[in-house]
Structure formats: C-alpha cells, structure tokens
Write an enzyme that holds these catalytic residues in place. Structure first.
Site, mmCIF file in Angstrom:
data_model
loop_
_atom_site.group_PDB
_atom_site.id
_atom_site.type_symbol
_atom_site.label_atom_id
_atom_site.label_comp_id
_atom_site.label_asym_id
_atom_site.label_seq_id
_atom_site.Cartn_x
_atom_site.Cartn_y
_atom_site.Cartn_z
ATOM 1 N N GLY A 87 -12.171 -1.501 -10.458
ATOM 2 C CA GLY A 87 -11.581 -1.617 -9.133
ATOM 3 C C GLY A 87 -10.862 -0.318 -8.828
ATOM 4 O O GLY A 87 -10.729 0.522 -9.698
ATOM 5 N N CYS A 88 -10.418 -0.109 -7.592
ATOM 6 C CA CYS A 88 -9.949 1.234 -7.275
ATOM 7 C C CYS A 88 -9.191 1.308 -5.958
ATOM 8 O O CYS A 88 -9.070 0.348 -5.228
ATOM 9 C CB CYS A 88 -11.121 2.192 -7.139
ATOM 10 S SG CYS A 88 -12.178 2.221 -8.551
#
Lengths: 501, 366
Positions: B12-13
């Site tokens: 995720g980011c």
C-alpha cells in the site's frame, strides 16, 4: 457355452413391498430389462441388459427400484482386474474392437483438483458481484497487433472477425446423428439465450436450425459431411476438426442404422449408409495443407468469420498449436483426453492423449514464448466439470471453455456410457423417435441456461474474491493458482507455485 | 528471505504530484513537504521522487541513474555502457548522510547519448535502443540497476520514509516543472533500493498506490513484447504497459488509460457511436493490458503528467488546481500543506484519466 457367460455388471434391486406393477419401468427401458411376469404376478428384470442409466429408477412412482454394482467378483487380483478379464473374454468371443462412449473413465490424475484458487485479504479488497459490475464478456479471435489511424488520426477498427461470448463457456461439437434432434434444439436455443455458441459437430446443420446461425459454430471435419456453401455461411464461425480428445488419431463412424431420412439429408449421404470420417483429412497431410484449408474456408465466406482449428491434446501439442497459430487460424480449440464421444475404441479413449490441464498450460506458455499468443484465442475442453474448473482453465491461459459432457448431464444424461448402442433412454444419444420425444427441448434449453447461468454466478463470485472484475484480468493469471499434491515437474509445466509458496 | 524480484511483494502507499502548466521551476523541497504529510501511509520501507525539467544543462542526453552493489558491478556496467553510449558526464549523485537512510548502494549518474554507429547498426529508433540497453543491464548484470533513464528527468529513490529520502538526495537543490513522489508500505521487508518507486523507463515514470489483481495476466502479456519484469512489482508492469502502448503502439495517453482502466461494457454501451466503437476496439485489441484491483497512479512523461484511478476507484486520489499549478495526491491534506488556498479540488472518477500537459506542448504524449 459356459465360457461365453459374463456375469451382469449391475443388479436391479426391486422392493416388492413398494412395487405396484405399474410397468412404467418396462415402458421406459429401451434395453428391455424389465417385464411383467403374469404367472408370478410381479415385475422381473433381466439385469444382463441393464446399463445403469437410472431411467427406470427416476420414473418409478413408488421409488421401488435401485441399481447396484454387483458384488459378484473374480478372485481378487491387482493386475488382472475383473474389467481386464471380462474384456479379454469379450474380444475372444467377437474378435472385435472394444467400443465405448463418453470420456475416459480411468483413474488418471485430475489436475483441476490439484489446483487451488486465490482470494484477496487485507491488502486488496475483494469485490462483491452483487454490488459492483463483474464482467465475463469474452471475445475470441486474433488481436490486431498494431493500430492504424485514419487521416483525422482516429483509430481504425482493424480487427478481424471475432466471436463475442457473454460468458466464456460454449457447447462443444456434437453431431446431429450422435445426438438427437431435440438435444440439438436444446443446445441451439440455449446458446442463443445465453449469448454464446453451440457447435454442429460433423453432421451438417439441420434446416430447422439455420435460424440459430448467429450462435452456431459449423464444423468441417474429415468426412466433410453436410458441408456446403449455405452451411458455411450459416454459422458465426467455422471449426476445422483435426482431432478429438476421446479418440486422437482416428476418425469417426456413424452406423447406418442411425442414418434415417433426416440425418441422410443433413449429412448429404444415402439413407442407411455408414458415415465414416477418415482418420486424417485427406487434403491435410501437413501444416501447410491446413493453412490452405483455413484460407479456402475464409475465401468461401469472404473473411467474415473466424476459423477455429480443433486438435486433440497429444504429446507434442504445444508445437502443433504453434503451427496452427501460424496457419491463419483465429482460434485454437484443444480437446483433452477426458473429452466425451458418442463412440470410440475403448483402448484409444482410455490410453491416447494427455490431460487438458497440462496441454493448456504448455500451449499457452509456448505461444507466449514465441510471442504469438495474441494471434489466436485458445479454447479448451475435455473435461470441464464445474465453474471451479472453468476459473482454473482461464487462469492457466484459456480464453474460453467448451463443455459437452456437462451439457448432456444437464439434459438428463446419466453417464451410463453406452451411447454407441443408440438406445439412449434419455432421448439424447439416440435417433429412435419414441426415445427422442422424451427430451423436451423447452426443458432442455432451460436446464442448459440454468447450468451456465449458475456457473457464471460462481465464476463472478470467485473473480470478485480475487479482486478481479473482468475476465481478461484472470486470463493467464497463474499467480491466482497454487498447486497441491503435485511434483516439481508438474508445477513447472502448469507454471504455478506450490500452496504456501 | 527472498529479495524483491525473487518474490512478489504487495504494498500500500501514498502518492503526490505537482505540475506547472507554464513550465515554471518548482523546487524539490515542495514535493517533500507534501508527501511528508502522509507519513503514516508508508512504513519506512521505500520512498522516492521523479523530477522533470531538472537537468536543463543536459536536456538532450539520457540521464542514467544507477545503483551498484559493488565496484565490480560498476566496472562491468560501465564497460557495457561504453560499448553503446557516448558518456559525456558521470558523477556520484550528491547525497546527504543521515541516520534515517542506511545501507546505501553506490549511486551514480551518467549523461549519455547512443553511439551513432551502434544506433544505426541496431536498426532501432533511438528510444527503443536505449530501452533495450537498460532492460539488458537490469536483467543481466548482477548488482547493477539502472533506475532512471529519461532525458531531462530523474528518479531518486531509497529504502526509508519519503521525506528522509528527499533530504538524502538533497532535492532542494533541484527544480523542475513536474514532480511526483511516493511513500511505500510493502507487506514484507525487501530492503532493496531498486524496489522503491517511482519506477521508470526512458522518460516514463510511475508512482503507484495499490495492489493490482491482474498482475500475472499483465506480466505474462507484456513479457511477450520483450520486457522482463525483474522486480515483480505492480509499478514495474504498469510502466512497461504504458511504454508499450504509448511509445511502441502509438496510442495517446488517454487511449492508454482507456486500455488500462477500461470503461465497463455497460458504460460503453451508453456511449455515442464513434466513442463506443473506439472504446470497444481498445478494450478488445489490448484486452490483456486491462488492470484490475485497486490503484491510483501518477504517470510522468516528457511535458506531461497523467493521474489515473482503477475503474472502481478503490484508492483515494484528489486533484487540486491553483493558477497554472496542478496538484494530485492520495489525500487532500498533502495538497493543502503546500497550497492552502486552491482554486478548485475534486476527486476524479474511477477510470477517468486526468491529463496535464505543458501549455507549450499540445497533445501530450505523442
């Protein structure tokens, strides 16, 4: 002569407390197993004629009947099984080739059952197909490979003809002859209702079914039965049948007794004559000949229809598929060794060919290694038994699947595997009018629609679970599969990791 | 433990981008402040930036940024580069030591031009020639990794939180008309700098937030066209898809977006005829490049920036504008921190490509 005696395979168990001697079983059994004995005042059975098709069981109003496998046995022998011994007796008696029907029933590994499907957890949301769009529409045919633009810079549609499927399942080839008029009517109408295709098989197309042409794949096989201009033009696509999974390397044989007036007209052969399809196409002795037939058919239909080449999954299937892909075919259909048949020599059905799962994985990878996977679509069959098999097939690399045995089961087939006798009590693999009438095309169509609709629901649920909302993102997505109970070689060929990896 | 590239690691980011339509120079310091706000969306295992227009002194040369694990790898790679390129400038990329960034590889920068005779012998156009050399180094020279290869642009990335990565590379010393940034939250500990984002090939750079479910279908499709997905990351495969569709196939960025985040068939059915035919064609002709699963991406390219969400918009992304400046970020806060008074802010729909190009440059990606 005592040596001729073969103990019946099944026993008809009748609960006389329940039997009311209504004689429904007698009327239903084309094999003439049941009869009323006036002297005894009850029903009796000649189980030597029973094929275990369950017709009588299903229609007995008092549930008085069941069919069981006999427990009469030869002395136990791991090598010389009862089946092996009996087959020797039969051949010693007749001097003939053993015949069988439907797919290979031997306990070979089923790779579908050794593959497990992935699902999303935490890092990626699963998608609920009841709330979000979930797309299973599939196009079959060549990809253009490069774009073209007009003078205004707009994209030109340079696609060759495609088949559009609303669900990636088609009904595979079963000829009119091997199956009945009503079975064909059911398949044709179901294909139309589902937005998919059925396949004429090598038997031509009955004039009543031209109306389903937009949902029909017309087949050209080695006997060329029923092939003429209108036939070719009637279908949405043309399939050249090079082989069949149940009997790779050999042709077909429809006995003369099945060639009645209607079939004679459809196949364009004299009434009562055997319809023998040669083992090879006698105008195709090599790959360059196939290319000529592909383009002959395209010429004949003005390049308006995709051409499918169907081959049986044999040892060198990847290289053969690569050759087919370069032959101008738009779609390759590969039929595995579990694929069904109306009649095949038992030894060939049970011993020739390879599993479709391995063949598919090898073909898809080979076409990718050669950079030509986009030049053809890949359709597989033989055998796909459920939506789980379907998901696994697409993840291994298939664009769509062909089903036939599952479709016949939906129509009432009980897999008694005696289609070759022509006495199908369910009205499917028979031409006897009294038996054909038993299959109601309205119901048959509805049951086929139900089956494929149910699979489509399940397919969408599994796709959603993986976080995939369109079928093309599943195609060839082998990371969505893991193997279990497979050795390294099998994993390598399937191109999947082991569960836990 | 397996390294990035040996195993697929979902993550995720956070992403952020700034673009000046007039082409004004924006300091790297601004993008650091923006991405820093989203500290909690990354976990210290990867951060990076891409800047466009940052090498005005060498605008016509390919700027190769390279990580080396060892001097041997460096020597081997340089020997390889010298065979194919005229190297007109080479230096270490300036960095600032910090406790937050450790285990750095050797980080070098080369400004190069293809050797004319090598280029003509190859019968390739210049960009294809460069792309093939880059893919070759990355797939076959152990310990060497070219992580940036465009003209007048550069990628800066490392293992660490993005604000620390920005400080490490002294991005305040660079200014360009476009910046993108990325903070990474991988679900594993790769500890390899090459695995951080942006991922770039030629002037295409991608930062990406999401985990695509179509990965292996996309990977196996793109690898047919000569690409090698050595990192096994989503960002890598997305970058290659864009390179293939736009540079090699000649689609526009908008058309490429319609392939990657194709409209649903239901939506296509409601389109006017010409648009419908075109959308059908693109979906069908490039079916294997449909990307499913959550993503928001920023695609930087020469003279432009494209922001795109997946079809269901399973990842947040907002676009703000102020004068000629356009801001895109995973969270509005990351925009407000550097531009509190925006003219407008909106959340683009799933699959809606937001394409921003320099006023001086019409048509974007062509």
């Amino acid at each position: 002569m005592a040596v001729r005696f073969l103990y019946p395979e099944f026993e008809v168990v009748r609960n006389q407390d329940r039997c009311v001697a209504c004689r429904a079983c007698e009327r239903q059994c084309a094999n003439e197993v049941h009869r009323y004995d006036p002297e005894l005042g009850c029903m009796v059975a000649d189980e030597s004629k029973c094929v275990n098709c369950h017709r009588c069981v299903s229609l007995c109003p008092t549930r008085a009947l069941k069919i069981v496998k006999t427990d009469h046995a030869f002395r136990e022998n791991g090598n010389w099984t009862g089946k092996a011994i009996t087959e020797v007796y039969r051949q010693a008696e007749t001097g003939g080739v053993l015949l069988s029907s439907m797919g290979n029933p031997e306990p070979y590994p089923i790779y579908w059952d050794k593959l497990l499907i992935n699902a999303s957890q935490v890092t990626n949301p699963s998608i609920d197909p009841l709330r979000e769009p979930m797309e299973t529409r599939t196009f079959l045919g060549k990809k253009p490979g490069g774009i073209q633009r007009d003078a205004q810079g707009r994209l030109i549609n340079n696609q060759t003809p495609q088949l559009e499927l609303s669900v990636p399942v088609m009904f595979s080839a079963m000829s009119y002859g091997s199956i009945s008029y009503n079975a064909h009517a059911s398949l044709a109408r179901a294909a139309q209702a589902l937005g998919t295709y059925y396949n004429t098989g090598e038997g031509g197309l009955h004039e009543d079914f031209y109306q389903y042409g937009p949902n029909t794949i017309v087949q050209v096989a080695s006997g060329r039965f029923g092939v003429h201009k209108d036939f070719l033009e009637a279908g949405a696509a043309i399939e050249i049948k090079m082989g069949q999974g149940a009997k790779p390397g050999i042709g077909g044989h429809l006995p003369g007794q099945k060639v009645g007036p209607d079939i004679s007209r459809t196949r364009m052969i004299p009434e009562g004559s055997d319809a023998i399809s040669p083992a090879p196409h006698h105008d195709i002795y090599s790959i360059e000949d196939l290319r000529q037939l592909v383009f002959s058919l395209k010429e004949a239909t003005e390049y308006k229809k995709p051409v499918i080449v169907k081959i049986a999954a044999v040892h060198n299937v990847a290289a053969i598929a690569s050759g087919v892909a370069r032959s101008g075919a738009d779609i390759i259909a590969i039929d595995g060794y579990r694929g069904g048949t109306g009649a095949a020599p038992t030894r060939i059905r049970d011993s020739v060919g390879i599993p479709i799962e391995l063949a598919l994985a090898a073909v898809d990878q080979r076409l990718r290694d050669e950079g030509i996977r986009d030049q053809v679509s890949v359709v597989i069959g033989g055998s796909v038994r459920s939506s789980a098999d379907l998901v696994k097939a697409i993840a291994l690399g298939a664009d769509a699947v062909y089903i036939a045995t599952a479709a016949l089961l939906a129509l009432g087939c009980h897999l008694c595997r005696t289609c070759q006798t022509g006495r199908c009590n369910w009205g499917i693999a028979t031409q006897r009018p009294d038996l054909v009438r038993r299959l109601n095309p309205d119901l048959g169509c509805q049951r086929l629609v139900n089956l494929v609709t149910a699979w489509d629901h399940e397919l969408k649920e599994m796709m959603g679970g993986m976080g995939i909302n369109s079928i093309e993102a599943l195609r060839g997505n082998r990371l969505m599969l893991r193997g279990i109970g497979l050795n390294q070689k099998e994993l390598d060929i399937l191109g999947v990791k082991y569960a836990g990896e | 433990m397996l390294k990035e590239g040996q195993v697929r690691i979902p993550s995720g980011c956070a992403i952020s981008g700034i673009f000046s339509r007039k082409g004004s120079a924006i300091s790297g310091e601004r993008i650091i402040r923006s991405i820093a706000v989203m500290h909690d969306r990354s976990n210290g295992l990867g951060g990076g930036f891409a800047g466009y227009g940052i090498y005005p002194d060498y605008p016509d040369f390919y700027a190769l940024h390279v990580f080396y694990d060892s001097q041997t790898a460096k020597q081997e790679c340089e020997r390889y580069l010298e065979r194919y390129f005229d190297i007109i400038n080479l230096s270490k990329i300036p960095t600032r030591k910090s406790a937050a960034i450790v285990d750095e590889p050797l980080i070098w920068r080369y400004f190069v031009a293809p050797l004319p005779h090598r280029l003509s012998d190859s019968q390739l156009d210049e960009r294809e020639f460069v792309a093939r050399r880059v893919i070759r180094v990355n797939s076959s020279i152990e310990g060497a990794y070219i992580f940036s290869s465009g003209k007048n642009m550069g990628v800066f990335k490392a293992v660490g939180y993005p604000e620390d990565v920005g400080a490490f590379y002294r991005l305040e010393d660079y200014a360009g008309y476009c910046w993108t940034a990325h903070g990474r939250y991988p679900t594993n500990t790769p500890g390899w700098w090459g695995g951080a984002h942006p991922f770039a090939l030629l002037d295409y750079s991608v930062v990406h937030n999401g985990e695509i479910s179509s990965y292996d279908a996309n990977r196996r499709a793109i690898e047919m066209h000569g690409y090698r997905c050595t990192l096994q990351t989503d960002t890598e495969v997305i970058t290659y898809i864009i390179d293939y569709l736009v540079r090699r196939q000649g689609l526009t960025m908008e058309e490429a977006a319609r392939v990657m985040a194709a409209p649903f068939w239901d939506t296509i059915a409601r389109m006017p005829q010409q648009e419908r035919e075109e959308a059908t064609y693109l979906r069908n002709a490039f079916a294997s490049f449909l990307i499913t699963g959550p993503f928001s991406i920023l695609v930087g390219f020469e003279g432009g920036l494209m922001a795109l969400n997946d079809r269901l918009k399973l990842r947040s992304m907002v676009v703000g504008e102020k004068g000629d400046l356009v801001y895109v970020a995973s969270e509005e806060a990351a925009i407000r921190v550097i531009e509190p008074e925006l003219d407008s802010i909106r959340a683009p729909k799933g699959g809606e490509a937001v394409l921003i190009t320099l006023d001086a440059q019409k048509g974007g990606a062509q």
